[in-house]
Design a protein around this motif. Sequence first.
Motif, PDB file in Angstrom:
ATOM      1  N   GLN A  10       0.843  -1.189   0.000  1.00 52.38           N
ATOM      2  CA  GLN A  10       0.000   0.000   0.000  1.00 52.38           C
ATOM      3  C   GLN A  10       0.884   1.247   0.000  1.00 52.38           C
ATOM      4  O   GLN A  10       1.864   1.338   0.716  1.00 52.38           O
ATOM      5  CB  GLN A  10      -0.912   0.003   1.215  1.00 52.38           C
ATOM      6  CG  GLN A  10      -1.970   1.096   1.189  1.00 52.38           C
ATOM      7  CD  GLN A  10      -2.941   0.955   2.351  1.00 52.38           C
ATOM      8  OE1 GLN A  10      -2.641   0.320   3.356  1.00 52.38           O
ATOM      9  NE2 GLN A  10      -4.124   1.519   2.220  1.00 52.38           N
ATOM     10  N   GLY A  11       0.534   2.216  -0.860  1.00 53.49           N
ATOM     11  CA  GLY A  11       1.292   3.445  -0.960  1.00 53.49           C
ATOM     12  C   GLY A  11       2.406   3.422  -1.980  1.00 53.49           C
ATOM     13  O   GLY A  11       3.017   4.464  -2.260  1.00 53.49           O
ATOM     14  N   SER A  12       2.702   2.245  -2.554  1.00 51.58           N
ATOM     15  CA  SER A  12       3.767   2.164  -3.553  1.00 51.58           C
ATOM     16  C   SER A  12       3.277   2.690  -4.897  1.00 51.58           C
ATOM     17  O   SER A  12       2.087   2.680  -5.206  1.00 51.58           O
ATOM     18  CB  SER A  12       4.260   0.725  -3.690  1.00 51.58           C
ATOM     19  OG  SER A  12       3.226  -0.137  -4.135  1.00 51.58           O
ATOM     20  N   THR A  13       4.219   3.154  -5.712  1.00 48.49           N
ATOM     21  CA  THR A  13       3.915   3.651  -7.058  1.00 48.49           C
ATOM     22  C   THR A  13       3.925   2.485  -8.026  1.00 48.49           C
ATOM     23  O   THR A  13       4.877   1.703  -8.069  1.00 48.49           O
ATOM     24  CB  THR A  13       4.939   4.704  -7.499  1.00 48.49           C
ATOM     25  OG1 THR A  13       4.882   5.814  -6.608  1.00 48.49           O
ATOM     26  CG2 THR A  13       4.654   5.182  -8.918  1.00 48.49           C
ATOM     27  N   THR A  19      -0.845   5.210  -7.380  1.00 49.17           N
ATOM     28  CA  THR A  19      -0.532   4.671  -6.061  1.00 49.17           C
ATOM     29  C   THR A  19      -1.434   3.493  -5.727  1.00 49.17           C
ATOM     30  O   THR A  19      -2.638   3.517  -6.026  1.00 49.17           O
ATOM     31  CB  THR A  19      -0.703   5.767  -4.992  1.00 49.17           C
ATOM     32  OG1 THR A  19       0.150   6.869  -5.314  1.00 49.17           O
ATOM     33  CG2 THR A  19      -0.354   5.258  -3.610  1.00 49.17           C
ATOM     34  N   GLU A  62      -3.750   1.793  -3.426  1.00 49.89           N
ATOM     35  CA  GLU A  62      -4.556   2.313  -2.326  1.00 49.89           C
ATOM     36  C   GLU A  62      -5.067   1.228  -1.391  1.00 49.89           C
ATOM     37  O   GLU A  62      -5.170   1.439  -0.193  1.00 49.89           O
ATOM     38  CB  GLU A  62      -5.739   3.114  -2.887  1.00 49.89           C
ATOM     39  CG  GLU A  62      -5.329   4.407  -3.591  1.00 49.89           C
ATOM     40  CD  GLU A  62      -6.502   5.342  -3.772  1.00 49.89           C
ATOM     41  OE1 GLU A  62      -7.652   4.856  -3.853  1.00 49.89           O
ATOM     42  OE2 GLU A  62      -6.275   6.565  -3.834  1.00 49.89           O
ATOM     43  N   THR A  69      -5.923   0.678  -7.176  1.00 49.90           N
ATOM     44  CA  THR A  69      -5.019   1.810  -7.395  1.00 49.90           C
ATOM     45  C   THR A  69      -5.853   3.068  -7.651  1.00 49.90           C
ATOM     46  O   THR A  69      -7.064   2.992  -7.926  1.00 49.90           O
ATOM     47  CB  THR A  69      -4.104   1.592  -8.608  1.00 49.90           C
ATOM     48  OG1 THR A  69      -4.812   1.911  -9.822  1.00 49.90           O
ATOM     49  CG2 THR A  69      -3.618   0.159  -8.687  1.00 49.90           C
TER      50      THR A  69
END
Length: 313
Positions: free
Chosen positions: A121-124, A138, A140, A161
């Motif tokens: 979570q939070g990764s691109t 991102t 989500e 995402t």
Amino acid sequence: CTVGFAAEMPNNQKGFLSAAHCSPRRFFNDVGNVTLHQPTGGASIGFEQWDAPTQQCPWWWYYCTEYRFSDANINVVSGRAVRVGYIARPNTRFHQFGTDTTINQYQPYLRIDATTSFVSQGSTIDLIGATAGWRYGTVETTCATFYLTLDGAVIKCAYETDIIVGLGDSGGPVFYFDGTNSVAAAGIVFRATFPTSWFSKWNHVYDETTGSWPAPAWINVVANDVPLVPSVTIVGPGEMQAGNSCYWYASSNFQATDYEWKVNGSVVSTSSDLTHTAYSGFSLELNVSGSGMSASTSRSIVVSGGSEQCFVQ
């Protein structure tokens, strides 16, 4: 729909992953039936090899009658070339929204160098779709239950995402991008829920597109050829007569667009070639970049009182 990752299978078969709902019947094996057609002309691309059936939900899973962990299938292509380990690379990479489906002529492919089932979570993360083109955003939501139908058909452990996708993007590849040319396959797009999108993670896609016949025993989407090692050569004289002007040019094994020539550490040109006058020996350095690659080289140029104006060694 979108052709996802190109794949190789046992018995020298090749094909591609896509979304199961892009086939005639979702979660039903349509072996031999044409699944996808070219956008123009109606030419068939291939046929579905395996689309795993659903499993019955345990009684304690509320509002759930049947489930899978991915909305993905594996398809076989025959009669045309399939380049495993590469994804067509659009010209522009947009954040969340924006469309460019034209292909980069200088660097037409992204190379798949790995697969990953670690999605945080939070990764691109990135995706490519036939409608959306290349977009990134991102992660989500991780490992959530996604309800496909009102009667309780669900995808377990789906990923959400903030990337906007549209009709035609299902089946598209989801991946982590290293910022240059390399990607790690992470999953398959299966649903748009504006302004978000959902995908099935790689390990779930792999597990539900392989197995016992008619499913292939294994699939591979990672490039297995030798990656290009970028290099550049300075072509021109290694010795010159004092006071003469000599000519050099760059020769690279990739499509270079930016050039930097240095004489004794100082930039003297940004063209693909160089004409330079010298009265004493000097160090000639060249840096080039383009197509997501870069390379450098240098030569020592001798200036002498000989008869050769520009002596190519």
